[in-house]
Design a protein around this motif. Structure first.
Motif, PDB file in Angstrom:
ATOM      1  N   TRP A   1       7.022  16.368 -10.806  1.00  0.00           N
ATOM      2  CA  TRP A   1       6.302  15.568  -9.816  1.00  0.00           C
ATOM      3  C   TRP A   1       6.610  14.104 -10.070  1.00  0.00           C
ATOM      4  O   TRP A   1       6.787  13.693 -11.214  1.00  0.00           O
ATOM      5  CB  TRP A   1       4.797  15.802  -9.936  1.00  0.00           C
ATOM      6  N   GLU A   2       6.655  13.316  -8.999  1.00  0.00           N
ATOM      7  CA  GLU A   2       6.911  11.890  -9.159  1.00  0.00           C
ATOM      8  C   GLU A   2       6.017  11.097  -8.211  1.00  0.00           C
ATOM      9  O   GLU A   2       5.941  11.403  -7.015  1.00  0.00           O
ATOM     10  CB  GLU A   2       8.370  11.577  -8.862  1.00  0.00           C
ATOM     11  N   ALA A   3       5.325  10.099  -8.750  1.00  0.00           N
ATOM     12  CA  ALA A   3       4.489   9.224  -7.924  1.00  0.00           C
ATOM     13  C   ALA A   3       5.372   8.382  -7.021  1.00  0.00           C
ATOM     14  O   ALA A   3       6.476   7.989  -7.410  1.00  0.00           O
ATOM     15  CB  ALA A   3       3.639   8.323  -8.814  1.00  0.00           C
ATOM     16  N   TRP A   4       4.903   8.135  -5.822  1.00  0.00           N
ATOM     17  CA  TRP A   4       5.617   7.247  -4.920  1.00  0.00           C
ATOM     18  C   TRP A   4       5.331   5.810  -5.326  1.00  0.00           C
ATOM     19  O   TRP A   4       4.178   5.415  -5.503  1.00  0.00           O
ATOM     20  CB  TRP A   4       5.172   7.460  -3.484  1.00  0.00           C
ATOM     21  N   ASN A   5       6.354   5.026  -5.429  1.00  0.00           N
ATOM     22  CA  ASN A   5       6.214   3.613  -5.765  1.00  0.00           C
ATOM     23  C   ASN A   5       6.195   2.796  -4.476  1.00  0.00           C
ATOM     24  O   ASN A   5       7.064   1.955  -4.233  1.00  0.00           O
ATOM     25  CB  ASN A   5       7.359   3.181  -6.691  1.00  0.00           C
ATOM     26  N   VAL A   6       5.195   3.091  -3.632  1.00  0.00           N
ATOM     27  CA  VAL A   6       5.026   2.401  -2.350  1.00  0.00           C
ATOM     28  C   VAL A   6       3.535   2.126  -2.160  1.00  0.00           C
ATOM     29  O   VAL A   6       2.694   2.718  -2.830  1.00  0.00           O
ATOM     30  CB  VAL A   6       5.554   3.243  -1.163  1.00  0.00           C
ATOM     31  N   GLY A   7       3.223   1.251  -1.237  1.00  0.00           N
ATOM     32  CA  GLY A   7       1.827   0.968  -0.918  1.00  0.00           C
ATOM     33  C   GLY A   7       1.168   2.156  -0.228  1.00  0.00           C
ATOM     34  O   GLY A   7       1.831   3.088   0.246  1.00  0.00           O
ATOM     35  N   LEU A   8      -0.152   2.103  -0.155  1.00  0.00           N
ATOM     36  CA  LEU A   8      -0.908   3.209   0.432  1.00  0.00           C
ATOM     37  C   LEU A   8      -0.565   3.422   1.901  1.00  0.00           C
ATOM     38  O   LEU A   8      -0.434   4.562   2.353  1.00  0.00           O
ATOM     39  CB  LEU A   8      -2.409   2.982   0.254  1.00  0.00           C
ATOM     40  N   ASP A   9      -0.393   2.349   2.660  1.00  0.00           N
ATOM     41  CA  ASP A   9      -0.061   2.518   4.078  1.00  0.00           C
ATOM     42  C   ASP A   9       1.267   3.247   4.252  1.00  0.00           C
ATOM     43  O   ASP A   9       1.392   4.132   5.097  1.00  0.00           O
ATOM     44  CB  ASP A   9      -0.017   1.160   4.795  1.00  0.00           C
ATOM     45  N   GLU A  10       2.269   2.888   3.440  1.00  0.00           N
ATOM     46  CA  GLU A  10       3.563   3.564   3.512  1.00  0.00           C
ATOM     47  C   GLU A  10       3.435   5.025   3.090  1.00  0.00           C
ATOM     48  O   GLU A  10       4.035   5.917   3.704  1.00  0.00           O
ATOM     49  CB  GLU A  10       4.600   2.846   2.656  1.00  0.00           C
ATOM     50  N   ALA A  11       2.668   5.292   2.053  1.00  0.00           N
ATOM     51  CA  ALA A  11       2.459   6.673   1.594  1.00  0.00           C
ATOM     52  C   ALA A  11       1.808   7.504   2.704  1.00  0.00           C
ATOM     53  O   ALA A  11       2.228   8.637   2.961  1.00  0.00           O
ATOM     54  CB  ALA A  11       1.606   6.699   0.335  1.00  0.00           C
ATOM     55  N   MET A  12       0.826   6.930   3.372  1.00  0.00           N
ATOM     56  CA  MET A  12       0.149   7.663   4.440  1.00  0.00           C
ATOM     57  C   MET A  12       1.085   7.881   5.636  1.00  0.00           C
ATOM     58  O   MET A  12       0.996   8.908   6.303  1.00  0.00           O
ATOM     59  CB  MET A  12      -1.135   6.938   4.865  1.00  0.00           C
ATOM     60  N   LYS A  13       2.000   6.940   5.887  1.00  0.00           N
ATOM     61  CA  LYS A  13       3.009   7.139   6.948  1.00  0.00           C
ATOM     62  C   LYS A  13       3.917   8.310   6.595  1.00  0.00           C
ATOM     63  O   LYS A  13       4.262   9.119   7.461  1.00  0.00           O
ATOM     64  CB  LYS A  13       3.852   5.874   7.152  1.00  0.00           C
ATOM     65  N   ARG A  14       4.304   8.411   5.327  1.00  0.00           N
ATOM     66  CA  ARG A  14       5.141   9.540   4.894  1.00  0.00           C
ATOM     67  C   ARG A  14       4.404  10.863   5.095  1.00  0.00           C
ATOM     68  O   ARG A  14       5.002  11.852   5.530  1.00  0.00           O
ATOM     69  CB  ARG A  14       5.523   9.395   3.426  1.00  0.00           C
TER      70      ARG A  14
END
Length: 140
Positions: A67-80
């Protein structure tokens, strides 16, 4: 968004054992809010858990951890999560519940803060059996 204590416990309880996909969140949220809970509401619940620091968002990975954490902001993570990524289809493109339950677009991981909150809720007497949602299916 208000996340009731029992729902918070159940999600953290399951996350303490394994990473949780959109389908895992969907199943537990529906148990508390009804089987017709829209995916957008499930996504808002995921956002709440991430905003409060109880979970980290990421995806399955070929690294040593799986597993790998996304190194992006929350808004970008929610877009994904909504629109999909190389990990899988987002909930906005899913053809139905079956696809929502199996998409690997993301996985949440419990954080240290989430583990402490789970322990706190357990000290308050919450258990798996005392936090069954009102819409829990009795089918096997």
């Amino acid at each position: 968004m208000i996340v009731q204590r029992e729902l918070e416990f159940r999600i953290l309880y399951d996350l303490d054992d394994d990473w949780m996909s959109f389908g895992g969140f969907l199943a537990i949220v529906a148990e508390f809010r009804g089987m017709d809970t829209p995916p957008d509401e499930v996504a808002e619940t995921i956002r709440w858990f991430a905003e409060t620091g109880l979970v980290a968002l990421g995806a399955l990975s070929d690294n040593e951890y799986g597993w790998e954490a996304w190194n992006v902001g929350l808004d970008e993570a929610m877009k994904r999560i909504a629109n999909g990524s190389t990990s899988g289809r987002g909930y906005k493109q899913a053809a139905g519940v079956a696809e929502l339950m199996t998409t690997e677009v993301f996985r949440a991981n419990i954080t240290e803060k989430g583990g402490c909150r789970l322990a706190e809720l357990e000290k308050q007497g919450l258990t798996y059996w005392t936090t069954l949602g009102p819409f829990r299916s009795t089918r096997g």
